[in-house]
Design a protein around this motif. Sequence first.
Motif, PDB file in Angstrom:
ATOM      1  N   ARG A  88       1.148 -27.481 -39.735  1.00 48.43           N
ATOM      2  CA  ARG A  88      -0.035 -28.210 -40.201  1.00 48.43           C
ATOM      3  C   ARG A  88      -1.025 -28.438 -39.062  1.00 48.43           C
ATOM      4  O   ARG A  88      -0.647 -28.597 -37.911  1.00 48.43           O
ATOM      5  CB  ARG A  88       0.393 -29.550 -40.776  1.00 48.43           C
ATOM      6  CG  ARG A  88       1.293 -29.405 -41.983  1.00 48.43           C
ATOM      7  CD  ARG A  88       1.973 -30.698 -42.354  1.00 48.43           C
ATOM      8  NE  ARG A  88       1.062 -31.633 -42.981  1.00 48.43           N
ATOM      9  CZ  ARG A  88       1.454 -32.649 -43.728  1.00 48.43           C
ATOM     10  NH1 ARG A  88       2.730 -32.842 -43.954  1.00 48.43           N
ATOM     11  NH2 ARG A  88       0.586 -33.494 -44.244  1.00 48.43           N
ATOM     12  N   GLN A 106      -0.689 -30.556 -35.472  1.00 47.90           N
ATOM     13  CA  GLN A 106       0.656 -30.604 -34.898  1.00 47.90           C
ATOM     14  C   GLN A 106       0.705 -29.780 -33.619  1.00 47.90           C
ATOM     15  O   GLN A 106      -0.073 -28.852 -33.429  1.00 47.90           O
ATOM     16  CB  GLN A 106       1.676 -30.059 -35.900  1.00 47.90           C
ATOM     17  CG  GLN A 106       1.860 -30.962 -37.108  1.00 47.90           C
ATOM     18  CD  GLN A 106       2.923 -30.438 -38.042  1.00 47.90           C
ATOM     19  OE1 GLN A 106       2.944 -29.247 -38.349  1.00 47.90           O
ATOM     20  NE2 GLN A 106       3.813 -31.304 -38.468  1.00 47.90           N
ATOM     21  N   PHE A 146      -5.926 -35.804 -39.068  1.00 46.62           N
ATOM     22  CA  PHE A 146      -5.654 -37.119 -38.505  1.00 46.62           C
ATOM     23  C   PHE A 146      -6.302 -37.242 -37.131  1.00 46.62           C
ATOM     24  O   PHE A 146      -6.629 -36.261 -36.492  1.00 46.62           O
ATOM     25  CB  PHE A 146      -4.139 -37.323 -38.340  1.00 46.62           C
ATOM     26  CG  PHE A 146      -3.357 -36.862 -39.515  1.00 46.62           C
ATOM     27  CD1 PHE A 146      -2.560 -35.750 -39.440  1.00 46.62           C
ATOM     28  CD2 PHE A 146      -3.437 -37.545 -40.722  1.00 46.62           C
ATOM     29  CE1 PHE A 146      -1.857 -35.304 -40.540  1.00 46.62           C
ATOM     30  CE2 PHE A 146      -2.729 -37.109 -41.833  1.00 46.62           C
ATOM     31  CZ  PHE A 146      -1.942 -35.984 -41.737  1.00 46.62           C
ATOM     32  N   ASP A 147      -6.452 -38.481 -36.699  1.00 44.01           N
ATOM     33  CA  ASP A 147      -6.991 -38.722 -35.373  1.00 44.01           C
ATOM     34  C   ASP A 147      -5.888 -38.670 -34.329  1.00 44.01           C
ATOM     35  O   ASP A 147      -6.151 -38.429 -33.152  1.00 44.01           O
ATOM     36  CB  ASP A 147      -7.693 -40.078 -35.345  1.00 44.01           C
ATOM     37  CG  ASP A 147      -8.823 -40.133 -36.357  1.00 44.01           C
ATOM     38  OD1 ASP A 147      -8.782 -40.986 -37.265  1.00 44.01           O
ATOM     39  OD2 ASP A 147      -9.735 -39.297 -36.236  1.00 44.01           O
ATOM     40  N   ALA A 148      -4.666 -38.934 -34.752  1.00 42.12           N
ATOM     41  CA  ALA A 148      -3.541 -38.904 -33.826  1.00 42.12           C
ATOM     42  C   ALA A 148      -2.250 -38.788 -34.616  1.00 42.12           C
ATOM     43  O   ALA A 148      -2.225 -39.085 -35.814  1.00 42.12           O
ATOM     44  CB  ALA A 148      -3.500 -40.170 -32.986  1.00 42.12           C
ATOM     45  N   ILE A 149      -1.197 -38.360 -33.937  1.00 46.66           N
ATOM     46  CA  ILE A 149       0.126 -38.312 -34.564  1.00 46.66           C
ATOM     47  C   ILE A 149       1.050 -39.183 -33.736  1.00 46.66           C
ATOM     48  O   ILE A 149       1.256 -38.930 -32.538  1.00 46.66           O
ATOM     49  CB  ILE A 149       0.667 -36.865 -34.619  1.00 46.66           C
ATOM     50  CG1 ILE A 149      -0.287 -35.981 -35.426  1.00 46.66           C
ATOM     51  CG2 ILE A 149       2.059 -36.850 -35.241  1.00 46.66           C
ATOM     52  CD1 ILE A 149       0.106 -34.526 -35.473  1.00 46.66           C
ATOM     53  N   ALA A 150       1.561 -40.229 -34.338  1.00 53.08           N
ATOM     54  CA  ALA A 150       2.445 -41.153 -33.641  1.00 53.08           C
ATOM     55  C   ALA A 150       3.897 -40.790 -33.919  1.00 53.08           C
ATOM     56  O   ALA A 150       4.231 -40.300 -34.996  1.00 53.08           O
ATOM     57  CB  ALA A 150       2.189 -42.585 -34.119  1.00 53.08           C
ATOM     58  N   GLY A 151       4.740 -41.035 -32.933  1.00 51.62           N
ATOM     59  CA  GLY A 151       6.151 -40.764 -33.166  1.00 51.62           C
ATOM     60  C   GLY A 151       6.770 -39.962 -32.052  1.00 51.62           C
ATOM     61  O   GLY A 151       6.148 -39.591 -31.105  1.00 51.62           O
ATOM     62  N   ALA A 189      -1.124 -40.212 -38.267  1.00 51.38           N
ATOM     63  CA  ALA A 189       0.045 -39.708 -38.997  1.00 51.38           C
ATOM     64  C   ALA A 189       1.283 -40.172 -38.240  1.00 51.38           C
ATOM     65  O   ALA A 189       1.290 -40.223 -37.010  1.00 51.38           O
ATOM     66  CB  ALA A 189       0.005 -38.185 -39.063  1.00 51.38           C
ATOM     67  N   VAL A 190       2.318 -40.552 -38.971  1.00 54.05           N
ATOM     68  CA  VAL A 190       3.554 -41.000 -38.335  1.00 54.05           C
ATOM     69  C   VAL A 190       4.617 -39.937 -38.560  1.00 54.05           C
ATOM     70  O   VAL A 190       4.921 -39.584 -39.705  1.00 54.05           O
ATOM     71  CB  VAL A 190       4.027 -42.353 -38.915  1.00 54.05           C
ATOM     72  CG1 VAL A 190       5.305 -42.808 -38.212  1.00 54.05           C
ATOM     73  CG2 VAL A 190       2.940 -43.401 -38.782  1.00 54.05           C
ATOM     74  N   LYS A 191       5.140 -39.425 -37.462  1.00 53.82           N
ATOM     75  CA  LYS A 191       6.101 -38.322 -37.562  1.00 53.82           C
ATOM     76  C   LYS A 191       7.391 -38.737 -38.227  1.00 53.82           C
ATOM     77  O   LYS A 191       7.890 -39.845 -38.032  1.00 53.82           O
ATOM     78  CB  LYS A 191       6.432 -37.817 -36.151  1.00 53.82           C
ATOM     79  CG  LYS A 191       5.757 -36.520 -35.789  1.00 53.82           C
ATOM     80  CD  LYS A 191       6.497 -35.853 -34.675  1.00 53.82           C
ATOM     81  CE  LYS A 191       5.688 -35.900 -33.408  1.00 53.82           C
ATOM     82  NZ  LYS A 191       6.282 -35.124 -32.326  1.00 53.82           N
ATOM     83  N   ALA A 214       7.337 -32.764 -40.138  1.00 51.15           N
ATOM     84  CA  ALA A 214       6.879 -33.495 -41.320  1.00 51.15           C
ATOM     85  C   ALA A 214       6.415 -34.895 -40.933  1.00 51.15           C
ATOM     86  O   ALA A 214       6.626 -35.339 -39.812  1.00 51.15           O
ATOM     87  CB  ALA A 214       8.017 -33.575 -42.332  1.00 51.15           C
ATOM     88  N   TYR A 215       5.783 -35.575 -41.887  1.00 54.94           N
ATOM     89  CA  TYR A 215       5.290 -36.924 -41.646  1.00 54.94           C
ATOM     90  C   TYR A 215       5.946 -37.917 -42.582  1.00 54.94           C
ATOM     91  O   TYR A 215       6.289 -37.602 -43.714  1.00 54.94           O
ATOM     92  CB  TYR A 215       3.773 -36.989 -41.855  1.00 54.94           C
ATOM     93  CG  TYR A 215       2.984 -36.025 -41.012  1.00 54.94           C
ATOM     94  CD1 TYR A 215       2.007 -35.216 -41.576  1.00 54.94           C
ATOM     95  CD2 TYR A 215       3.208 -35.926 -39.649  1.00 54.94           C
ATOM     96  CE1 TYR A 215       1.280 -34.334 -40.808  1.00 54.94           C
ATOM     97  CE2 TYR A 215       2.489 -35.040 -38.870  1.00 54.94           C
ATOM     98  CZ  TYR A 215       1.522 -34.248 -39.447  1.00 54.94           C
ATOM     99  OH  TYR A 215       0.799 -33.372 -38.679  1.00 54.94           O
ATOM    100  N   VAL A 254       0.809 -41.853 -43.473  1.00 56.49           N
ATOM    101  CA  VAL A 254      -0.387 -42.000 -42.654  1.00 56.49           C
ATOM    102  C   VAL A 254      -0.775 -43.470 -42.548  1.00 56.49           C
ATOM    103  O   VAL A 254      -0.819 -44.179 -43.555  1.00 56.49           O
ATOM    104  CB  VAL A 254      -1.574 -41.209 -43.263  1.00 56.49           C
ATOM    105  CG1 VAL A 254      -2.801 -41.347 -42.362  1.00 56.49           C
ATOM    106  CG2 VAL A 254      -1.198 -39.759 -43.439  1.00 56.49           C
ATOM    107  N   GLU A 282       4.247 -40.759 -47.392  1.00 58.47           N
ATOM    108  CA  GLU A 282       4.237 -39.379 -47.844  1.00 58.47           C
ATOM    109  C   GLU A 282       5.170 -39.314 -49.051  1.00 58.47           C
ATOM    110  O   GLU A 282       6.135 -40.057 -49.131  1.00 58.47           O
ATOM    111  CB  GLU A 282       4.760 -38.481 -46.717  1.00 58.47           C
ATOM    112  CG  GLU A 282       4.681 -37.003 -46.989  1.00 58.47           C
ATOM    113  CD  GLU A 282       3.353 -36.398 -46.567  1.00 58.47           C
ATOM    114  OE1 GLU A 282       2.436 -37.161 -46.234  1.00 58.47           O
ATOM    115  OE2 GLU A 282       3.253 -35.165 -46.552  1.00 58.47           O
TER     116      GLU A 282
END
Lengths: 128, 316
Positions: free
Chosen positions: A99, A102, A123-128, B188-190, B197-198, B201, B305
């Motif tokens: 996606r 990523q 998205f503006d950012a991906i958290a995690g 997005a939260v992984k 995947a997420y 959001v 999600e």
Amino acid sequence: MKKYPELKPTRYDALVVAAVLLLAAALGAYQWRGARADALTVVVRADGAELERFPLGETERRYTSNGVTLTVAATAEGVCVAQSDCPTRDCVRTGTISRAGQSIVCLPARIVVTLEGARGADFDAIAG
Amino acid sequence: MRKRIVLILLCLLLAGCGEQTAAEPVRRTVFAMDTVMNLAAYGDGAADALDAAEAELYRLDALLARGSEGSAVYAYNHGGGTDAELAALLDEAEEIAAATDGAFDPYLGAVLDLWGFGSGAGEHRVPTEAELAAAPRLLDLGGVAKGLSGEYVRDILEAYHVTGAVIDLGGDVALLGAKPDGATWRVAVKDPVDGGAYLGVLATAGGVYAATSGVYERYFEENGVRYHHILDPKTGYPAASGVVSATVVCESGVWADALATACCVLGADASLDLRARLADTAAFDLILVTEDGDVYYTCDGFTPETGNGYTYEKIS
């Protein structure tokens, strides 16, 4: 009262019309090139600088940076780091990304493989 | 003829009108603190601001690196005392330790080393009970380093009049201000298990920090058993609370970072109790993922999600 001259279209007028139409068509084609909703681009950067970018599709490419060599493998569905000679191989363990927004990181190589979408990231950012 | 030339030129001008493109931020990638950091800033001072932010990240990395002989943490651990900056950070870390009943502990350096999770990059192995019991208390601020960095970088960017910024420090995200078009930030939260995947959001205004701790971030396997890096300070063993990952959203970066670790140690119920207890002093929101596939979240702006097999529950 002064009578306005009759307007008779000449070939110069036709030239203007043709030029405008041509320009409009050319600009339109340029604006809307590759704007399929699913057009993703793989971007490979080392130390923050772009090494290469290519449309997502069947391909395998090798990159060496900071003493580490890794192989990026892509299909129409996604991209992954298939192989790496870095010590921990976290980049390989990340698996396939598919996606826009990523990314896969190889810290020892300082290489980041990112998927970018045609219309920008979701998205503006991906958290995690 | 002249009129026609003017006409053609006017048409060309009109043809030049294209779609309005959104303002693009200035971006910077920094490799520090054993991770990759992506900074994006909007505003006139953005490029200079990012230069300063990058320098600050290297400075903090050097300050906090436990294994590095010149660092303040190394000095502290070798009887060298503290400087004012480290002292302030220590005070805050100890405050969080107290607030979490020790679930967050900034003195786990020696224990982390025994497992091979420390900065010394020792071999991964399962230490004996005796070794764990004998381990001295060694300061290790890895659990708040990114949170602190997020706060410092936010301050620097503000000082340069950056109007909006995304500060992504190895997956811990600090947000400053607003996007040029005023739209809400979307984070997005992984999915902790499936990195591709997420979970969902999170829509949020700026001024917050979203830190995540998870058992799948760093681990090793020995004799078929998986040992992860989030140690329960009470046992010295990897926490087995049932929480697989915790994302804490808080105005304070240091608290977000430390609380994310603490929640993985505490488990779901105790984490929610902690949140209630801290509501007036250190308010935070939570997205907890358990090993049973439940996702408990408290953030109003979080949209789960669908179709990923998780069971979501919003907690007020």
